[in-house]
Design a protein around this motif. Structure first.
Motif, PDB file in Angstrom:
ATOM      1  N   GLY A   1      40.860  28.314  40.436  1.00 21.30           N
ATOM      2  CA  GLY A   1      40.184  29.239  39.535  1.00 21.30           C
ATOM      3  C   GLY A   1      39.436  30.323  40.281  1.00 21.30           C
ATOM      4  N   LEU A   2      38.836  29.957  41.392  1.00 28.42           N
ATOM      5  CA  LEU A   2      38.119  30.923  42.219  1.00 28.42           C
ATOM      6  C   LEU A   2      39.045  32.047  42.665  1.00 28.42           C
ATOM      7  CD1 LEU A   2      35.133  30.935  43.479  1.00 28.42           C
ATOM      8  CD2 LEU A   2      36.275  30.265  45.597  1.00 28.42           C
ATOM      9  N   GLY A   3      40.232  31.674  43.149  1.00 29.20           N
ATOM     10  CA  GLY A   3      41.180  32.674  43.616  1.00 29.20           C
ATOM     11  C   GLY A   3      41.698  33.560  42.504  1.00 29.20           C
ATOM     12  N   LEU A   4      42.036  32.975  41.370  1.00 27.25           N
ATOM     13  CA  LEU A   4      42.576  33.749  40.261  1.00 27.25           C
ATOM     14  C   LEU A   4      41.541  34.687  39.653  1.00 27.25           C
ATOM     15  CD1 LEU A   4      44.681  30.972  38.517  1.00 27.25           C
ATOM     16  CD2 LEU A   4      45.582  33.050  39.565  1.00 27.25           C
ATOM     17  N   PHE A   5      40.309  34.211  39.506  1.00 26.23           N
ATOM     18  CA  PHE A   5      39.298  35.016  38.836  1.00 26.23           C
ATOM     19  C   PHE A   5      38.754  36.143  39.702  1.00 26.23           C
ATOM     20  CE2 PHE A   5      37.501  32.953  34.796  1.00 26.23           C
ATOM     21  CZ  PHE A   5      38.768  32.645  34.357  1.00 26.23           C
ATOM     22  N   CYS A   6      38.715  35.955  41.017  1.00 21.19           N
ATOM     23  CA  CYS A   6      38.238  37.067  41.845  1.00 21.19           C
ATOM     24  C   CYS A   6      39.217  38.233  41.787  1.00 21.19           C
ATOM     25  CB  CYS A   6      37.986  36.616  43.288  1.00 21.19           C
ATOM     26  SG  CYS A   6      39.446  36.228  44.266  1.00 21.19           S
ATOM     27  N   VAL A   7      40.505  37.938  41.639  1.00 17.58           N
ATOM     28  CA  VAL A   7      41.516  38.992  41.491  1.00 17.58           C
ATOM     29  C   VAL A   7      41.432  39.628  40.107  1.00 17.58           C
ATOM     30  CG1 VAL A   7      44.000  39.454  41.381  1.00 17.58           C
ATOM     31  CG2 VAL A   7      43.086  37.969  43.171  1.00 17.58           C
ATOM     32  N   ALA A   8      41.397  38.790  39.075  1.00 19.21           N
ATOM     33  CA  ALA A   8      41.346  39.312  37.701  1.00 19.21           C
ATOM     34  C   ALA A   8      40.076  40.123  37.460  1.00 19.21           C
ATOM     35  CB  ALA A   8      41.431  38.158  36.705  1.00 19.21           C
ATOM     36  N   GLY A   9      38.936  39.624  37.967  1.00 19.08           N
ATOM     37  CA  GLY A   9      37.670  40.320  37.757  1.00 19.08           C
ATOM     38  C   GLY A   9      37.629  41.665  38.449  1.00 19.08           C
ATOM     39  N   THR A  10      38.091  41.718  39.685  1.00 16.72           N
ATOM     40  CA  THR A  10      38.102  42.981  40.435  1.00 16.72           C
ATOM     41  C   THR A  10      39.029  43.988  39.781  1.00 16.72           C
ATOM     42  OG1 THR A  10      37.690  41.759  42.481  1.00 16.72           O
ATOM     43  CG2 THR A  10      38.476  44.025  42.701  1.00 16.72           C
ATOM     44  N   THR A  11      40.202  43.540  39.388  1.00 19.33           N
ATOM     45  CA  THR A  11      41.189  44.429  38.766  1.00 19.33           C
ATOM     46  C   THR A  11      40.672  45.014  37.457  1.00 19.33           C
ATOM     47  OG1 THR A  11      43.001  43.143  39.737  1.00 19.33           O
ATOM     48  CG2 THR A  11      43.537  44.575  37.887  1.00 19.33           C
ATOM     49  N   LYS A  12      40.129  44.154  36.597  1.00 16.94           N
ATOM     50  CA  LYS A  12      39.670  44.629  35.296  1.00 16.94           C
ATOM     51  C   LYS A  12      38.467  45.546  35.435  1.00 16.94           C
ATOM     52  CE  LYS A  12      38.829  43.079  30.578  1.00 16.94           C
ATOM     53  NZ  LYS A  12      38.815  41.927  29.641  1.00 16.94           N
ATOM     54  N   ALA A  13      37.570  45.240  36.369  1.00 16.24           N
ATOM     55  CA  ALA A  13      36.406  46.104  36.580  1.00 16.24           C
ATOM     56  C   ALA A  13      36.837  47.500  37.017  1.00 16.24           C
ATOM     57  CB  ALA A  13      35.481  45.482  37.633  1.00 16.24           C
ATOM     58  N   TYR A  14      37.831  47.564  37.896  1.00 18.06           N
ATOM     59  CA  TYR A  14      38.320  48.877  38.349  1.00 18.06           C
ATOM     60  C   TYR A  14      38.989  49.635  37.201  1.00 18.06           C
ATOM     61  CZ  TYR A  14      40.519  52.474  41.190  1.00 18.06           C
ATOM     62  OH  TYR A  14      40.908  53.681  41.723  1.00 18.06           O
ATOM     63  N   GLU A  15      39.733  48.922  36.382  1.00 20.06           N
ATOM     64  CA  GLU A  15      40.389  49.559  35.240  1.00 20.06           C
ATOM     65  C   GLU A  15      39.380  50.166  34.271  1.00 20.06           C
ATOM     66  OE1 GLU A  15      42.734  46.413  33.625  1.00 20.06           O
ATOM     67  OE2 GLU A  15      44.471  46.848  34.889  1.00 20.06           O
ATOM     68  N   TYR A  16      38.169  49.611  34.233  1.00 22.66           N
ATOM     69  CA  TYR A  16      37.132  50.131  33.337  1.00 22.66           C
ATOM     70  C   TYR A  16      36.232  51.165  34.013  1.00 22.66           C
ATOM     71  CZ  TYR A  16      38.021  47.341  29.193  1.00 22.66           C
ATOM     72  OH  TYR A  16      38.590  46.821  28.046  1.00 22.66           O
ATOM     73  N   GLY A  17      36.641  51.653  35.164  1.00 20.88           N
ATOM     74  CA  GLY A  17      35.973  52.794  35.760  1.00 20.88           C
ATOM     75  C   GLY A  17      34.987  52.514  36.868  1.00 20.88           C
ATOM     76  N   LEU A  18      34.816  51.263  37.275  1.00 15.47           N
ATOM     77  CA  LEU A  18      33.907  50.966  38.384  1.00 15.47           C
ATOM     78  C   LEU A  18      34.551  51.357  39.710  1.00 15.47           C
ATOM     79  CD1 LEU A  18      32.582  49.271  36.093  1.00 15.47           C
ATOM     80  CD2 LEU A  18      31.943  47.614  37.840  1.00 15.47           C
ATOM     81  N   GLY A  19      33.705  51.663  40.701  1.00 11.72           N
ATOM     82  CA  GLY A  19      34.197  51.966  42.031  1.00 11.72           C
ATOM     83  C   GLY A  19      34.700  50.713  42.718  1.00 11.72           C
ATOM     84  N   LEU A  20      35.261  50.901  43.909  1.00 13.16           N
ATOM     85  CA  LEU A  20      35.868  49.772  44.614  1.00 13.16           C
ATOM     86  C   LEU A  20      34.837  48.709  44.984  1.00 13.16           C
ATOM     87  CD1 LEU A  20      38.405  51.614  46.960  1.00 13.16           C
ATOM     88  CD2 LEU A  20      38.869  50.400  44.821  1.00 13.16           C
ATOM     89  N   THR A  21      33.697  49.133  45.508  1.00 10.34           N
ATOM     90  CA  THR A  21      32.674  48.168  45.911  1.00 10.34           C
ATOM     91  C   THR A  21      32.122  47.419  44.707  1.00 10.34           C
ATOM     92  OG1 THR A  21      32.038  49.528  47.819  1.00 10.34           O
ATOM     93  CG2 THR A  21      30.464  47.859  47.082  1.00 10.34           C
ATOM     94  N   ALA A  22      31.791  48.157  43.662  1.00  8.35           N
ATOM     95  CA  ALA A  22      31.268  47.523  42.452  1.00  8.35           C
ATOM     96  C   ALA A  22      32.309  46.606  41.825  1.00  8.35           C
ATOM     97  CB  ALA A  22      30.825  48.590  41.452  1.00  8.35           C
ATOM     98  N   SER A  23      33.561  47.003  41.867  1.00  8.22           N
ATOM     99  CA  SER A  23      34.628  46.170  41.313  1.00  8.22           C
ATOM    100  C   SER A  23      34.745  44.864  42.079  1.00  8.22           C
ATOM    101  CB  SER A  23      35.964  46.918  41.348  1.00  8.22           C
ATOM    102  OG  SER A  23      35.936  48.056  40.508  1.00  8.22           O
TER     103      SER A  23
END
Length: 219
Positions: A104-126
């Motif tokens: 779950g740790l591996g899957l969610f760190c990818v999903a969370g970063t991807t979705k955050a970037y899609e909603y306009g956050l920068g790379l670091t914030a994502s």
């Protein structure tokens, strides 16, 4: 564009897979804590949805997916039922918790970063939000189970660091425009492998230099 690489159906599937494995880890911990069936279901739901709920609130994806998609609610219940009837022998439960939690740790760190970037956050914030997405459910799980979260325990093997690495890899792939299903799976697998290696070889983060503490080792 990132939106073209990850369609809505792919993102939804990735979320459901992450929800399921986190729910398994929460339900297994509930069994080890001798919770009843309601407690098992609650801990499975909280573990599975805690990080994603926080992610959606931060990025403004409201109402959160956990409240708009029935699959997000049903999936943890299915995982809880699976654990209730097919949980491993008591002496093997901790191993199961660790493996499913790492997945779950591996899957969610990818999903969370991807979705955050899609909603306009920068790379670091994502990447930071990807970390929070990955560890948030585990923190909620441990608190509800009356344990100090593994994230904060100096005497526990690395937990947040693998998620940081996975989220950072996703952010780098986005920055260099090489993020695709293969590289995202590689980032998730890297976080998963690092977590398992940390458990196997007891890797831990360093503590403060020249510290003076009255806390007894192992407490």
């Amino acid at each position: 564009m990132l939106q073209q690489l990850f369609t809505e159906s792919v993102q939804h599937t990735l979320d459901l897979v992450g929800i399921f494995v986190f729910a398994i880890s929460g339900a297994l911990l509930a069994v080890r804590k001798n919770f009843d069936v309601f407690g098992i279901a609650v801990l499975a739901e909280a573990t599975a949805l805690g990080g994603g709920l926080f992610r959606d609130l931060v990025i403004g994806a409201v109402p959160p997916a956990a409240f708009t998609d029935l699959g997000y609610f049903i999936t943890p219940l299915l995982a809880a039922l699976l654990v209730i009837f097919l949980h491993p022998q008591v002496e093997r439960i901790q191993t199961g918790v660790n493996v499913f939690d790492a997945a779950g740790l591996g899957l969610f760190c990818v999903a969370g970063t991807t979705k955050a970037y899609e909603y306009g956050l920068g790379l670091t914030a994502s990447a930071c939000l990807g970390l929070v997405t990955a560890v948030g459910g585990g923190v909620v799980r441990d608190v509800l189970a009356n344990e100090v979260p593994s994230l904060l325990r100096w005497d526990r093997d690395l937990y947040a660091v693998p998620a940081i690495v996975g989220a950072a890899l996703v952010a780098l792939c986005i920055g260099y425009e090489v993020l695709n299903p293969f590289t995202s799976a590689l980032a998730a697998a890297t976080a998963f492998a690092l977590r398992l290696l940390a458990l196997r070889f007891r890797w831990r983060a360093p503590r403060a230099w020249n510290r003076r503490s009255t806390v007894v080792e192992g407490e």
